[in-house]
Scaffold this motif. Structure first.
Motif, PDB file in Angstrom:
ATOM      1  N   ARG A 185       0.896  -1.123  -0.118  1.00 60.55           N
ATOM      2  CA  ARG A 185      -0.181  -0.124   0.033  1.00 60.55           C
ATOM      3  C   ARG A 185       0.803   1.308  -0.081  1.00 60.55           C
ATOM      4  N   SER A 186       2.135   1.258  -0.150  1.00 60.12           N
ATOM      5  CA  SER A 186       2.976   2.227   0.184  1.00 60.12           C
ATOM      6  C   SER A 186       3.132   3.231  -0.937  1.00 60.12           C
ATOM      7  N   PHE A 187       3.489   4.348  -0.463  1.00 61.32           N
ATOM      8  CA  PHE A 187       3.877   5.385  -1.462  1.00 61.32           C
ATOM      9  C   PHE A 187       4.921   4.891  -2.529  1.00 61.32           C
ATOM     10  N   VAL A 188       5.896   4.159  -1.920  1.00 62.54           N
ATOM     11  CA  VAL A 188       6.878   3.584  -2.819  1.00 62.54           C
ATOM     12  C   VAL A 188       6.528   2.209  -3.475  1.00 62.54           C
ATOM     13  N   ALA A 189       6.035   1.364  -3.005  1.00 63.72           N
ATOM     14  CA  ALA A 189       5.909   0.090  -3.357  1.00 63.72           C
ATOM     15  C   ALA A 189       4.316  -0.157  -4.017  1.00 63.72           C
ATOM     16  N   ASN A 190       3.583   0.662  -3.890  1.00 64.63           N
ATOM     17  CA  ASN A 190       2.149   0.294  -4.384  1.00 64.63           C
ATOM     18  C   ASN A 190       1.741   0.236  -5.745  1.00 64.63           C
ATOM     19  N   ASP A 191       2.742   0.437  -6.585  1.00 66.98           N
ATOM     20  CA  ASP A 191       2.323   0.293  -8.139  1.00 66.98           C
ATOM     21  C   ASP A 191       3.552  -0.504  -8.957  1.00 66.98           C
ATOM     22  N   PRO A 192       3.460  -1.698  -8.496  1.00 67.30           N
ATOM     23  CA  PRO A 192       4.402  -2.506  -9.027  1.00 67.30           C
ATOM     24  C   PRO A 192       4.617  -2.724 -10.453  1.00 67.30           C
ATOM     25  N   HIS A 193       3.521  -2.441 -11.404  1.00 69.79           N
ATOM     26  CA  HIS A 193       3.701  -2.335 -12.677  1.00 69.79           C
ATOM     27  C   HIS A 193       3.552  -1.029 -13.397  1.00 69.79           C
ATOM     28  N   GLY A 194       3.714   0.047 -12.735  1.00 71.10           N
ATOM     29  CA  GLY A 194       3.440   1.320 -12.955  1.00 71.10           C
ATOM     30  C   GLY A 194       4.867   1.889 -13.575  1.00 71.10           C
ATOM     31  N   ASP A 195       4.731   3.264 -14.086  1.00 68.95           N
ATOM     32  CA  ASP A 195       6.088   3.931 -14.940  1.00 68.95           C
ATOM     33  C   ASP A 195       6.887   4.749 -13.708  1.00 68.95           C
ATOM     34  N   ARG A 196       6.557   4.693 -12.465  1.00 67.90           N
ATOM     35  CA  ARG A 196       7.246   5.441 -11.640  1.00 67.90           C
ATOM     36  C   ARG A 196       8.233   4.728 -10.956  1.00 67.90           C
ATOM     37  N   LEU A 197       8.010   3.750 -10.230  1.00 67.69           N
ATOM     38  CA  LEU A 197       9.060   3.018  -9.312  1.00 67.69           C
ATOM     39  C   LEU A 197       8.343   1.520  -9.265  1.00 67.69           C
ATOM     40  N   ARG A 198       9.143   0.620  -9.479  1.00 68.92           N
ATOM     41  CA  ARG A 198       8.944  -0.752  -9.360  1.00 68.92           C
ATOM     42  C   ARG A 198      10.133  -1.249  -8.210  1.00 68.92           C
ATOM     43  N   ILE A 199       9.624  -1.947  -7.301  1.00 66.39           N
ATOM     44  CA  ILE A 199      10.442  -2.370  -5.987  1.00 66.39           C
ATOM     45  C   ILE A 199      10.039  -3.567  -5.682  1.00 66.39           C
ATOM     46  N   ARG A 200      11.005  -4.678  -5.450  1.00 60.97           N
ATOM     47  CA  ARG A 200      10.813  -5.855  -4.917  1.00 60.97           C
ATOM     48  C   ARG A 200      12.032  -6.028  -3.937  1.00 60.97           C
ATOM     49  N   TYR A 201      11.302  -6.327  -2.518  1.00 64.00           N
ATOM     50  CA  TYR A 201      12.151  -6.766  -1.464  1.00 64.00           C
ATOM     51  C   TYR A 201      12.389  -8.175  -1.199  1.00 64.00           C
ATOM     52  N   GLU A 202      13.521  -8.318  -0.622  1.00 62.51           N
ATOM     53  CA  GLU A 202      13.996  -9.596  -0.094  1.00 62.51           C
ATOM     54  C   GLU A 202      14.676  -9.709   1.084  1.00 62.51           C
ATOM     55  N   ALA A 203      14.619 -10.602   1.977  1.00 63.36           N
ATOM     56  CA  ALA A 203      15.149 -10.729   3.136  1.00 63.36           C
ATOM     57  C   ALA A 203      15.627 -12.061   3.448  1.00 63.36           C
ATOM     58  N   ARG A 204      16.761 -12.151   4.313  1.00 62.88           N
ATOM     59  CA  ARG A 204      17.213 -13.415   4.808  1.00 62.88           C
ATOM     60  C   ARG A 204      17.908 -13.280   6.215  1.00 62.88           C
ATOM     61  N   ALA A 205      18.057 -14.207   6.729  1.00 62.91           N
ATOM     62  CA  ALA A 205      18.544 -14.409   8.235  1.00 62.91           C
ATOM     63  C   ALA A 205      19.914 -13.711   8.097  1.00 62.91           C
ATOM     64  N   ARG A 249      16.978  -6.347   1.446  1.00 61.90           N
ATOM     65  CA  ARG A 249      17.499  -5.729   0.425  1.00 61.90           C
ATOM     66  C   ARG A 249      16.368  -5.586  -0.688  1.00 61.90           C
ATOM     67  N   ALA A 250      16.548  -4.690  -1.749  1.00 64.01           N
ATOM     68  CA  ALA A 250      15.588  -4.815  -2.653  1.00 64.01           C
ATOM     69  C   ALA A 250      16.216  -4.349  -3.991  1.00 64.01           C
ATOM     70  N   GLU A 251      15.187  -4.705  -5.013  1.00 62.14           N
ATOM     71  CA  GLU A 251      15.816  -4.362  -6.429  1.00 62.14           C
ATOM     72  C   GLU A 251      14.714  -3.341  -6.893  1.00 62.14           C
ATOM     73  N   VAL A 252      15.003  -2.119  -7.493  1.00 62.53           N
ATOM     74  CA  VAL A 252      14.139  -1.118  -7.637  1.00 62.53           C
ATOM     75  C   VAL A 252      14.535  -0.539  -9.081  1.00 62.53           C
ATOM     76  N   TRP A 253      13.418  -0.387  -9.676  1.00 65.07           N
ATOM     77  CA  TRP A 253      13.385   0.348 -11.203  1.00 65.07           C
ATOM     78  C   TRP A 253      12.872   1.613 -11.018  1.00 65.07           C
ATOM     79  N   PHE A 254      13.566   2.643 -11.653  1.00 66.40           N
ATOM     80  CA  PHE A 254      13.293   4.051 -11.538  1.00 66.40           C
ATOM     81  C   PHE A 254      12.743   4.313 -12.910  1.00 66.40           C
ATOM     82  N   GLY A 255      11.381   4.367 -13.126  1.00 66.56           N
ATOM     83  CA  GLY A 255      10.833   4.559 -14.518  1.00 66.56           C
ATOM     84  C   GLY A 255      10.691   6.117 -14.981  1.00 66.56           C
TER      85      GLY A 255
END
Ligand SMILES: CCCCCCCC(=O)SCCNC(=O)CCNC(=O)[C@H](O)C(C)(C)COP(=O)(O)OP(=O)(O)OC[C@H]1O[C@@H](n2cnc3c(N)ncnc32)[C@H](O)[C@@H]1OP(=O)(O)O
Length: 182
Positions: A37-57, A72-78
């Motif tokens: 729902r967040s400002f950064v991550a709420n539009d995973p197919h949009g033209d602004r920001l796409r971000i994918r989070y990953e975690a590990r122990a 960590r995250a992978e992020v695309w700046f559209g």
């Protein structure tokens, strides 16, 4: 039987470095749900920001595979993240680093909000860049945690670095950060 020609070198064995999608971890699932729902991550197919989070122990005492502590995250700046011509707006870079730091603290400790962040913009981010956000949540006391993050390009270029103080939410914040909004 394999059809691989004998002079073809074998593919390198995949190394399991422990990183999994954030929502693959029991504790990460709740956090990932907020992030959708967040400002950064709420539009995973949009033209602004796409971000994918990953975690590990991570190598902190309470971290386990079920309760990871490193994010960590992978992020695309559209194209819609534009600030200076052809490059990402500083606010978009800061927002990405802010959110990643918040999620890192949440994952390593508990829910938290940013009280103070500082961002250094080291290099302009070209639109279309897919970068990696790395975070390091520091130790927490009862009320707050320090944290840092950086945005790195595929060639190792550091685009931004940030540090923050995140206040851990407790009884005294009850009701202050409820969901909602028209
Ligand atoms: C799913 C996606 C979520 C991701 C979220 C991404 C992160 C965000 O952007 S969160 C949104 C932006 N942040 C906010 O809206 C927060 C607004 N601010 C507030 O609500 C309050 O000021 C709040 C909660 C941060 C702190 O208030 P309060 O709980 O009264 O803290 P307080 O008791 O004064 O301070 C707690 C500790 O933090 C320290 N601290 C508080 N503010 C700061 C500050 N600005 N700088 C440094 N340290 C601070 C205090 O010194 C204190 O330290 P100690 O325990 O050593 O004395």
């Amino acid at each position: 039987m394999t059809l691989t020609p004998p002079d073809t070198p074998p593919a390198p064995a995949a190394v399991d470095d422990g990183w999994r999608p954030l929502d693959a971890h029991p504790v990460g699932r709740t956090i990932a749900a907020f992030a959708t729902r967040s400002f950064v991550a709420n539009d995973p197919h949009g033209d602004r920001l796409r971000i994918r989070y990953e975690a590990r122990a991570a190598a902190v005492p309470h971290a386990t595979a079920a309760q990871p502590a490193e994010l960590r995250a992978e992020v695309w700046f559209g194209p819609k993240a534009e600030g200076p011509p052809g490059h990402a707006h500083g606010g978009s870079v800061a927002a990405v680093l802010d959110e990643a730091m918040g999620l890192a603290v949440w994952l390593a400790h508990r829910a938290a909000v940013a009280a103070h962040i500082e961002v250094d913009f080291r290099n302009p981010v070209p639109l279309g860049l897919t970068g990696r956000v790395e975070t390091t949540a520091g130790p927490a006391d009862e009320r707050k945690s320090s944290v840092s993050a950086r945005l790195v390009g595929p060639d190792g270029t550091v685009y931004g670095e940030a540090t923050g103080i995140f206040v851990l939410l407790g009884e005294r914040h009850a009701g202050r950060f409820r969901g909602g909004g028209a």
